[in-house]
Structure formats: C-alpha cells, structure tokens
Motif scaffolding. Structure first.
Motif, short mmCIF file in Angstrom:
data_model
loop_
_atom_site.label_atom_id
_atom_site.label_comp_id
_atom_site.label_asym_id
_atom_site.label_seq_id
_atom_site.Cartn_x
_atom_site.Cartn_y
_atom_site.Cartn_z
N ARG A 1 0.84 -1.20 0.00
CA ARG A 1 0.00 0.00 0.00
C ARG A 1 0.88 1.26 0.00
N HIS A 2 0.52 2.23 -0.79
CA HIS A 2 1.19 3.54 -0.93
C HIS A 2 2.50 3.46 -1.71
N SER A 3 2.88 2.29 -2.19
CA SER A 3 4.08 2.20 -3.03
C SER A 3 3.72 2.57 -4.47
N GLU A 4 4.72 2.65 -5.32
CA GLU A 4 4.50 3.03 -6.71
C GLU A 4 3.56 2.04 -7.41
N ILE A 5 2.67 2.57 -8.21
CA ILE A 5 1.79 1.74 -9.03
C ILE A 5 2.49 1.46 -10.35
N THR A 6 2.70 0.19 -10.65
CA THR A 6 3.45 -0.20 -11.83
C THR A 6 2.52 -0.55 -12.98
N LYS A 7 3.12 -0.76 -14.16
CA LYS A 7 2.35 -1.20 -15.32
C LYS A 7 1.66 -2.53 -15.01
N ARG A 8 2.32 -3.41 -14.26
CA ARG A 8 1.69 -4.67 -13.87
C ARG A 8 0.40 -4.43 -13.11
N ASP A 9 0.42 -3.50 -12.16
CA ASP A 9 -0.76 -3.23 -11.34
C ASP A 9 -1.89 -2.64 -12.18
N GLU A 10 -1.53 -1.77 -13.12
CA GLU A 10 -2.55 -1.20 -14.01
C GLU A 10 -3.19 -2.29 -14.86
N ASP A 11 -2.37 -3.19 -15.37
CA ASP A 11 -2.90 -4.26 -16.22
C ASP A 11 -3.74 -5.26 -15.42
#
Length: 582
Positions: free
Chosen positions: A273-283
């Motif tokens: 939680r609160h860490s960087e949102i990556t392309k993996r998380d978006e997908d």
C-alpha cells in the motif's frame, strides 16, 4: 400513523432509517455521525438522529426492520458445515453473534440509553438480499421490474435474482458463497495494494490505464455457468467462517487476505500500500474490471431470460460499479435501471423498512425517490451560532447574491466548499455536502489533489450536469441523478471538461434537475451563463474522512485545507489568500 425503524447493524455501513406511513422521512449512515469510515457497529447515533428528524421517540416505533436474517438459507449453511467440519465451530460462533438480535429491545435500550419498558415495536428480520432489492424497487414508481443484487455476501448469499411486481418481490435464483463477484473484486484489489474496505472504487478508476495483458488468467478466475458463475477455488484462500472479514473493537471493517498463492506465482509479490503503481498493477486492474463487467452482463442476461422486461432494480455493493452500470444499458436487454444512492450495505436500513411497509404490512403507499436528501439539515440560526465560535470574516447573502458570488468564484478557478440543505443518503456528495470547482480550469484536478483531496492522480472527479443538457455532452441519455453511471463524453466537450474527463474519455456524471435540487441546479445554471459550460466539478466535502455532516465539520475542513471559499447556508467566506499557489 405507522412508524417503521430500519436498521443495518453489526455489518458494514451501519445505518438507520425512519419510514412513516410508507414514506421515508430520514436515513443516515452511522459513519457520518461518529466519523468512523464504514462503521460496522450498532447505529445508535443514527437511530436517535433519524427519530429526532421525524419528531418521534422510540416509544412511537411500531415496527423495527433489520436487514439480516440468521435463519435464512440454513440448508446451504448446513451443507457447507458438513463438507467443512473444521469450520463448524466458527459457524456456530457466528450464529451466536447473530442471535444477539433476538433481544433487539435490550440492544436498542442499552445503546440508545432509554428504558425498554416504553417499547411496543414488533421486530422483522428481512433477509439481506431481499432488503437490498426492496431498497431499489420500492424507491421506484414501477409496478413491474426484474431485480438483481450482487455483493460480497449477506446471509450466505452473494447474488439474488428476483421478479418485482406490485408489492411483492419473488426470489427466482440465488448464488451462494463462496461464489461471489464481490469477493473476486476485493481479492484482486488486495493484491495490488488496495486492501481496505471500500477501496474497490479506486481500482475501478485505475483500470482504464491498463491493458488486457492478463486475459487468460482472469478468464479462468470466474467461470460463467447456466445458473450464474463459479469462483475458481485455485485463485482464493478457502472460504472461512468470517467470510474474509471481521469487525474490530472500534467498529471498523477488517478485510483478511482473500487471494491464493497463485497470484504470487503468476505476478510476483503483491504491491505494498502507498508504493509506486506499476504497469503490472494497471494491467491487473484492467483484467479485473473487464472480467467483472463480462460476468455482470452475463448475470443480467440470465435474469432477463427469467424476467423479460426492460426495467431492472439493482442493489448491493457491486451495483456501485458505475462503469458497468453505464455499459449494461447497451450490452444487455435492459434499458432502464433503478439504483438508489445507498446501493451498498448502508442501504439495508432503508430497504428493510420499505420491505416491511410494502410486502409485510401492505400499507399500499408507493414512494418514489425523487432525490437523495434524507439526512441532517441546519437552519441559518444554527449555522450562525456555530460560526460565532470562530474568528472568521463572512458575509450573509440573499439567495441571488449567493448564486452570483459562488458561480463567479468557480468561474475564476476558486475551490468552493458548498454546504446546503439536507445531507445526502449514500456515499456520494450530490450537491449539498460538496466541494465544487471549474470542470475545465487548467490543472484543476491537480489543484484539488494538492490542496485538499490528496488522492491518487488516476482517480477522476465527477461532473454535475444540467439534466436537460446531458445528451449535448454525453453519449447516453439515461438519467444518472445519483452518480451511478459512467458514460463517454462527446469529443467536442472533452477539452472543455478536462478536469472531469477520465483517461478513457468518460465521466461519472450526476444529472441535476431543478425539481431534485433547486439551489444546486440554479448554481450550475448561473455558471453556465458565465462560461457556456452547463457542468460543475463535484467531489465530496471531506479530507480523508467521512463526508462532513455538521457546520462545524465543514468549517474545520475549510480552515485546515487550502480551500478558497466556503458557502454554508446563507453565509459566504473567502480566504484573503484565495487562489494563491502555496
């Protein structure tokens, strides 16, 4: 006079409502009063305040409707216990907790501080999903519709199909736990770092940033069937007696881990939680929302085969997925939806009371929800007394002056706190407890996030649009008075609505008519005259807390944030440094 008190207690969205002679006169979620988000304890403050609004006492209450029934679906609970004997003691424990409602008189008396000797009410336990359905169908003017409720779970059910006709709601089909679209959505949200109760709406906003990278993985997670759907057990931890959630000593919802190690094997470690949102998380969020929508539409098509009409009454936490709601109007045979603003579990208090009025007592009074304003209201005298506690300069304005000054400030890029009339019922700010801004002012979205909201950059703000101008700006004509539908914004308006135009060129709109909210409608009209834009950006009046309820909470939020202007009742405040970058 018939007086029904509706209660949702010891469940997320603790709340109360009062229905008098078949007409709701008050409904409030407990979190607005005790300031604990998604409070899940007993709604003592809400019960007291709703009765005060109605001018009644507990001794006047003839019926108490509770949005849960521990005796419902016992055969399915028994089947589960037989297949899972290790859970038998835990299920027995839940049953004991539920039986606390068998002595509801004592519970109300203890929490509300009154003598139960004065009580004369009859208790009605309304099954969770029936109460959900009633909250929508009995808020419509329809005499016949299909009904569907979808959520995490309640009374061992996660989805209910119904046919609603006259004063009856006839169950057709149920989906039982552990199979749950709500559980599916929450589990994936947990994995990408959104594990708090209520975070699902944030991930809905993240989904358009992603791509369909993980299609095969998510297709296998929820298997459509001829009767509904099944969750793939490989994707989730075994269903437990607390259904993945519990209530802590402060009445807060705690969500335990739901996803299995298959997620970790497939994607790597979960996001913190609160860490960087990556392309993996978006997908991942994209895959989640896509499959959710597909199964949502599948359920609605199955329902239509059973009840082949064009109208559908909808409730349950999943009915707050406004993206899916916008699409169902073109992707299923249904052409009209009725979704009341408190579609989640807070709505159970109203739904249970309406069910008792219509289906049990058969009072013969049909109420149509014209607006969401069922909460607290404060007079100018009460507001003036509260203002006197602060050393603030202000002006008291006439209605016309208020509209002129406020619309001018919004036109000039000021951020305005707007506190008027009765508080909204449900989780959305709908023009009475709102923060307002120019929907096309340069960088307004970033300004709001930096100064007040402190939200993730991907989360969109909502447009409030004059109802008669909806089709000029949006690519669908179905009204959305409670901000529960997302539609495409027409190309020629996207730049002019840059602060409310999401990355996929959509907006979660609120349509505003003059009959629903005359003052807010006239404010948008005044802004339209000045700018040629019949829309105002609308977001909830709060700062990482429940929406403000009292004048003092509005003033405190105004003072501690970089809000420029506060308009509360007839009183207008503007900071000396309003509009300056800090």
């Amino acid at each position: 006079m018939s007086v029904i008190l509706g209660i949702n207690s010891n469940h997320a969205g603790s709340s109360a409502s009062v229905v008098v002679d078949g007409i709701p006169v008050a409904a409030i979620a407990e979190e607005r009063l005790n300031r604990i988000k998604y409070f899940a304890g007993f709604p003592a403050l809400s019960i007291t305040r709703c009765l005060e609004i109605a001018g009644l006492n507990l001794s006047d209450v003839e019926h108490v409707a509770v949005g849960r029934d521990s005796s419902a679906n016992l055969h399915k609970k028994l089947e589960f216990a037989i297949r899972n004997p290790a859970k038998l003691l835990n299920l027995a424990s839940i049953r004991r907790k539920s039986k606390a409602f068998d002595d509801l008189e004592t519970m109300i008396a203890d929490h509300c501080g009154v003598d139960k000797a004065s009580f004369r009410f009859k208790q009605h336990n309304v099954e969770h999903h029936l109460a959900h359905t009633a909250s929508a169908y009995f808020a419509s003017e329809w005499e016949h519709s299909a009904g569907i409720t979808i959520d995490g779970s309640g009374d061992f059910v996660s989805c209910l199909f119904t046919e609603c006709e006259g004063n009856e709601i006839r169950p057709i089909r149920k989906v039982f736990v552990p199979h749950s679209l709500g559980t599916f959505y929450t589990a994936v949200c947990q994995f990408i770092g959104y594990g708090k109760y209520g975070d699902e709406g944030k991930v809905m906003g993240l989904a358009p940033l992603g791509e369909d990278t993980y299609r095969d993985f998510f297709e296998r997670a929820v298997i459509p069937t001829e009767k509904g759907f099944d969750l793939n057990p490989d994707y989730f931890l075994p269903f437990g007696a607390n259904q993945g959630m519990e209530i802590n000593e402060n009445g807060e919802m705690i969500v335990h881990r739901l996803y299995s190690d298959l997620f970790i094997k497939t994607f790597g470690e979960p996001r913190e939680r609160h860490s960087e949102i990556t392309k993996r998380d978006e997908d991942i969020s994209f895959g989640l929302q896509r499959v959710f929508e597909d199964r949502y539409m599948h359920l609605l098509r199955l329902l239509h085969k059973e009840v082949p009409v064009t109208r559908v009454s909808m409730a349950g936490g999943c009915a707050l997925n406004s993206v899916a709601n916008g699409k169902l109007l073109t992707e299923t045979p249904f052409r009209e939806t009725c979704i009341q603003p408190a579609a989640g579990d807070d709505g159970l208090a109203l739904g249970a009371a309406l069910y008792v009025s219509n289906s049990v007592l058969k009072e013969g009074v049909r109420w149509k929800m014209e607006n969401s304003y069922l909460g607290d209201e404060y007079s100018d005298d009460e507001i003036r007394n509260e203002i006197a506690k602060y050393d603030l300069e202000f002006q008291e304005l006439t209605r016309d002056e208020l509209l002129e000054r406020t619309s001018e400030e919004i036109k000039n890029g000021m951020v305005v706190g707007w506190f008027q009339g009765r508080m909204e019922w449900g989780p959305r700010a709908l023009g009475n407890r709102s923060i307002l801004a120019h929907p096309g002012f340069p960088n307004m979205k970033d300004i709001l996030n930096a100064r007040i909201k402190h939200r993730e950059a991907f989360r969109p703000f909502a447009p409030s649009v004059l109802a008669e101008r909806q089709t000029d700006l949006f690519e669908h004509d179905h009204p959305s008075p409670f901000m529960l539908h997302v539609y495409k914004i027409k190309p020629e308006w996207r730049e002019r609505l840059s602060a409310v135009n999401h990355v996929d060129d959509t907006g979660r709109l609120q349509t505003v008519s003059r009959t629903e909210n005359p003052l807010y409608y006239d404010l948008i009209t005044a802004f339209d005259r000045k700018t040629g834009i019949p829309v105002i950006l609308n977001t909830s009046f709060n700062e990482n807390e429940p929406i403000v309820c009292k004048p003092s909470e509005a003033i405190e939020c105004y003072l501690r944030t970089r809000m420029d202007v506060l308009v509360i009742g007839s009183f207008f405040f503007k900071k000396p440094d309003a509009g300056e970058t800090k």
